[in-house]
Design an enzyme around this catalytic site. Sequence first.
Site, PDB file in Angstrom:
ATOM      1  N   LYS C  78      24.752  96.614  58.782  1.00 32.97           N
ATOM      2  CA  LYS C  78      24.810  97.888  58.048  1.00 32.97           C
ATOM      3  C   LYS C  78      23.809  97.860  56.907  1.00 32.97           C
ATOM      4  O   LYS C  78      23.656  96.827  56.220  1.00 32.97           O
ATOM      5  CB  LYS C  78      26.223  98.091  57.515  1.00 32.97           C
ATOM      6  CG  LYS C  78      26.459  99.388  56.741  1.00 32.97           C
ATOM      7  CD  LYS C  78      27.922  99.506  56.332  1.00 32.97           C
ATOM      8  CE  LYS C  78      28.184 100.854  55.651  1.00 32.97           C
ATOM      9  NZ  LYS C  78      29.599 101.012  55.269  1.00 32.97           N
ATOM     10  N   SER C 155      32.030 105.262  56.393  1.00 32.27           N
ATOM     11  CA  SER C 155      30.592 105.283  56.244  1.00 32.27           C
ATOM     12  C   SER C 155      29.859 104.355  57.219  1.00 32.27           C
ATOM     13  O   SER C 155      28.646 104.507  57.386  1.00 32.27           O
ATOM     14  CB  SER C 155      30.203 104.888  54.817  1.00 32.27           C
ATOM     15  OG  SER C 155      30.622 103.576  54.542  1.00 32.27           O
ATOM     16  N   SER C 179      35.984 102.729  55.470  1.00 34.21           N
ATOM     17  CA  SER C 179      34.676 102.848  56.111  1.00 34.21           C
ATOM     18  C   SER C 179      34.362 101.903  57.254  1.00 34.21           C
ATOM     19  O   SER C 179      33.296 102.022  57.855  1.00 34.21           O
ATOM     20  CB  SER C 179      33.576 102.710  55.057  1.00 34.21           C
ATOM     21  OG  SER C 179      33.597 103.850  54.221  1.00 34.21           O
TER      22      SER C 179
END
Lengths: 490, 100, 487
Positions: C78, C155, C179
Site C-alpha cells: 500500500k 482506504s 481500512s
Amino acid sequence: MSETLKLKPGHIQGETGVWEMVIGLEIHAQVSSKSKLFSGASATFGAQANSNVSLVDAAMPGMLPVINEYCVEQAVKTGLALNAQINNVSIFDRKNYFYADLPQGYQISQFTKPIVGEGEINIDVDDENQTTIGIERLHLEQDAGKSLHDQHPSKSYIDLNRTGVALMEIVSKPDIRSPQEAGAYVKKIRSILRYVGSCDGNMEEGSLRADCNVSVRKAGEEFGTRCEIKNLNSIRFINQAIQAEAERQVEILEAGGEINQETRLFDTSTGETRSMRSKEDAHDYRYFPDPDLLPLEFTDSYVQDIKEKLPELPDFAKKRLVNEYGITPYDASILVEEKDYVDFFEQAATGGDGKLTANWMISELFGALKKENLLLANSPISPEALGELIGLIAKGIISGKIAKDVFSEMMISSKKPSDIVKEKGLEQVSDDKEILKLVENVIADNQDKVKDYLSGKDKLFGFFVGQVMKISQGKANPGLVNKMLKENLK
Amino acid sequence: MSNKKSIVDIPTVNKIARLSRLDIPEKNKQSLTNDLNNILGFVANLEEVDTSNVEPLASVTGHKLPLRSDIVTDGNIEDLVLKNAPESSSGFFVVPKVIE
Amino acid sequence: MSDLLKYDLLGASEAIKSKEISSVELTNAYIEAIEKTSSLGAYLEIVKDKALEMAVVSDENISKGVARPLEGLPIGVKDMFCTKDIKTTASSKILDNFYPTYESTVTQNLWNDGAVMLGKLSCDEFAMGSSNETAAKGNVINPWLKHKKMSPGGSSGGSAAAVAARSALAATGTDTGGSIRQPAAFCGITGLKPTYGRCSRWGIVAFSSSLDQAGPLTRTVSDAALMLNSMASYDKKDSTSANLAMPDLMSYLGNSIKGKKIGIPKEYTQDGISDDIVNFYQKSINWLKEAGAEIIPVSLPHTKYALPVYYIIAPAEASSNLARYDGVRFGQRKEASSLDDMYETTRGEGFGDEVKRRIMIGTYVLSSGYYDAYYLKAQKVRRLIKEDFENVFKKVDYILTPSTPTTSFELGKKQDPLTMYLNDIFTVPASLAGLPGISLPVGLDKLGLPIGIQLIANAFDEPGLISTAHVLEKSADFNFIADGAAK
C-alpha cells in the site's frame, strides 16, 4: 521617565503616583545531553548546517519520537534543586503552529501535566537581603531550528540542527519586583543548573535564554496587563529590557491608555522594546496529548535515587562555608556562584586560614583571571599553590604586600610560592636583632625628623616605617617594625 | 455541545482554514461549511454520555513510555535530509522570506 | 500462467521451497497479471526490474537451501508505506514526487524474510476514505462485477482489489477505522488488523497515530497468519510498539474451538444492514456452534458512539500529523512570495477535498473553546468503549460481527461524507479499543458481491483469532473468484 527621587528598584515615578513592576520569567535551558530529546542526532552547538539532523528531526513522513532518558533525569534533578514537586506521571503535548524552523508543524512540549510542579528558590536582592521567588513549573520541550533572513533579499535559509534539542522551560511565578531581582533570579537559576550539571548556562551560545513577562501597577492594585519580551540572552539585556518595557507601559497608562497584551522584542541598539509583527490574532496552539508517546511515569524510588545523588547546592554550601570557615556571608555568596569555586576554595583553605583564602580568591585571583580571560578551571595557580601562599602569609614568612608580588609571579610562571620566595630572597625579616639594627639605622640617619616627631608631629611615624621598609626591600615584618620604632623613638 | 456551538459559519471556516494553512477557493466555502456542520451535528450525540467520572484514554497500549540511552546514533546525513527538498542551497532549506 | 496464479501464499511458499516452481516464474506471472488487470487501477507504481532482481536472489537462496519464511513470494505494498528510493505518495498530489531515503520497518521485515516487491498500491488519499475514491490518481475498481465499476472499499482499496484480482499474491494495508477489514469484505478476501502496537508504525505515513495499524490482505486466513508472522515485530524506534513476542501464528491453524465462547453483540444488528448480510451472519453463528463453540449474547452499550468518537479523534490527530506537508523539505511546493502564502497554496492544491475536510474538522475540535466539548469528551467516551470490550471479554473469547452494513456500491455514487463514514460502523469500535480484528469472506449476496464477517479477539490474542477464523473459513468454504481477476 524616572525622576531623581530616591525610588526603590523596580519602581517608577509617574505623574499620578508611583508604579511598581511585576515580573515573571520563563527561562529556556538547553539540557546538557549528547543527543536530542526525541532523536538520536547530536545536540552540540556550532556544527555545519543540517548535519546534526536525523530524519525524525526533519519530520519526514512516518518518523516517530523516542525519549532520551538522560533528559528526563536532568529535569527531575533540576526540579529537586528548585525545591519543587516532582510529578511521577506527566504527559507530552503537541503545540501546533506553522513556521519554517518547525518541521513537524508542532512542537512536542508539556502543557497540562508537566514533569515538575511548584517550587521556590532564594535570591540575594542585595548584600544583606534575600527574597524567595516561586517557581510555577518546569517542563521538557523541543527547541526549534534556526532561520537566517539576511542571506538573500527574498528568501530565508533554514538550518534544523537545533530542532529537537532538549529544553527545560522553567517558569517563575510573577514574584519578581525589579530588573535587579530578575538579574539575580537568572544568576541563581543559572548557578543551580550548573551545580547539578543539567545545563551549562552559556548565554552567549544560547543554552540559556529568558522571556520576560512585565506589567506595572500601583501599590495594592491587581496585576496589570502584561507583555512578553522574548529571547533575552544576557543579564544586562534582561535588566535593560524590563526597565524599558515598564517605563513604556507607565507612559501609556499615565496618558490614560491601555496596555495591549502582546509579544515584544528588545532592540539592543535602541534600548526599546517593539511589537513583534504578527499578521493575525493570537496563536491557537490546539494542545493535545502526543499520540506517538505514552505518559511518562517513574517511581518514588527513581526520584529518591536522584535526590540522594544531588550535589550540595549553593544555599547549603553558603551556610556551610560561613560556619566551617568563618568567612563572611558576602564572600560566601560570591564563592558559591559556581561549584568549582567552592571546590577550589575548600582545597586551597585546607588546614589554613579560610578568611584569608576567601579574600585572596575574591580580590586577587578572580581579578587576575578575568584580566587574562581565563576560567578558574584554567587557572595557572592551583588551589594547593594558593593555599601555600596563604600559609606563607599566615606564618609571617612574607608580608601581605610581598605576597602580591609573589602572586603575580605565580600567575605567569605557575611556580610554587615557596620556590619563588626562596629564589628572590623575599622572606620577611622577623628577627628582633635585625629589625632593631634597621630601626637604629633609620633613627640615626634622620635625627632632625626624630626631633620633630618627639615634639609632637605624630604623623611622621609613617615616615620612619616607610624608611625601614625601604632599606629592607619591603621584607621587614611590619608588625615588628612598628613595635621596635615605638620602643626606640624616645 | 448544544446546536448553537456546532454551528460553523463561513467566518469560522475562514479562521480554521487559516489556522490549518489551507487555501479554500471562495466557491467551495459554502459546501465545505455545510459538510462541517453535518459532521459536527453527527458527533453531537456524545453530549448525552455521562463522563463525569471518566478519565480520558491517553493510549490503548497499556505500556509505559520507553526510554532511550543518551548516545548519538544519528545525524550526519545532510544529503539524505536535503534530498527531497524543493529548494536548498549550501546545505540549507530555502523558503520565501519570513519577516519577523 | 493461470496455473501459477492458482497458488495462494502458503501454497506458493511450499511450491517454491520444494522447487516445483521458481520465484522468477511466479513473479513474471504476477507482472503479467498486473498488466492484464491494469484497468482496475490498483497499482500506482510497478517495480518490474526490482521485483525480478529480488526473485532471482530468492531462487538462489532456494537452490542454496536457505529459504526464509516468505522466500520468493510477490507482494504488493500500500502506498502509505515508505519504500526506499521508490516513489511513495500516500495517493496524494502533495507527495507525488517523494522518494523516501528509508524503508518502513514493516516492509523491511517482509524483504528480510525474502518477499518480492511488485509495486505500490493505490489507496484513499492519506488513508482517509472507505471507497478508494479519494486517490489523487483516480478510482480503483473492484474486480467483482467489474463492468459495473464497483468500489473495492477503502482506504486499502488498491491492496484488496489486487489480491482479489490476483495481481498480487498478498498485500500490505493499513487500518485506522476499518481500512483493511472493510475493503477485504468488499473484495471477497481476508483482511487482518492486528492489536495496536503489534506492527511498527515507523516509516508508515501517519494518519491517526493512536489508531493506525499495518496488517495483511490475503486470500486466506493461513496466508494472513504467514504474512503477519513477518510483518509484526517490536521496534524501539516506535514508542507505541508492543514489546511482546508474537508466537508463530501458523501453529494455531487447525486448532479446535470446542468450548470457546463467541459473543454476539446486540448492538451490531440494526436497521440499514442488508438482508443477505444478516443471513450470512446467522449462518456464521451456526457454523461456529456446529464446530463446538458456545454462542453468548453480549452487549457493547457504547457502540453507537464509536463513529462520532472516531470522527473527532482521527481528524484531530490527522490535522496535526499532516502539518508537516508544507512544501519546505519534501513533496510538492507551490511558489509564493511569502512563507504563509506558500503553505496555503501548496496545501490547498496538494490535498484533496476529503483530506481538507478532515483537517478542518480536526483543527476545529482541538481549537480553543472547543477542545473540552469535543476532543476531551471523545477521549473519555473512547475509554468507555474500551471498557465495554474489556467487560465482554471477561465472558467470551471472541466476538463475531458483520464486517460491513452493506456489500460494495457503485463508484461515483457521490455519497455525502456522512453516509460514507457509516461504512465503518462495525470496524471502528475494535480500532478505538486497539483490539485485533479479521474479516473473511463467507458468501455472496444476491448481486454476486462478496460478504465479509468479522471476528474480534482480546488484545494480543492473534493466535486465538487465527484459530477461530480458520474454523469459520473452513465452514464457509468460500471458493469464488472475482470475474475481473486475472486468469
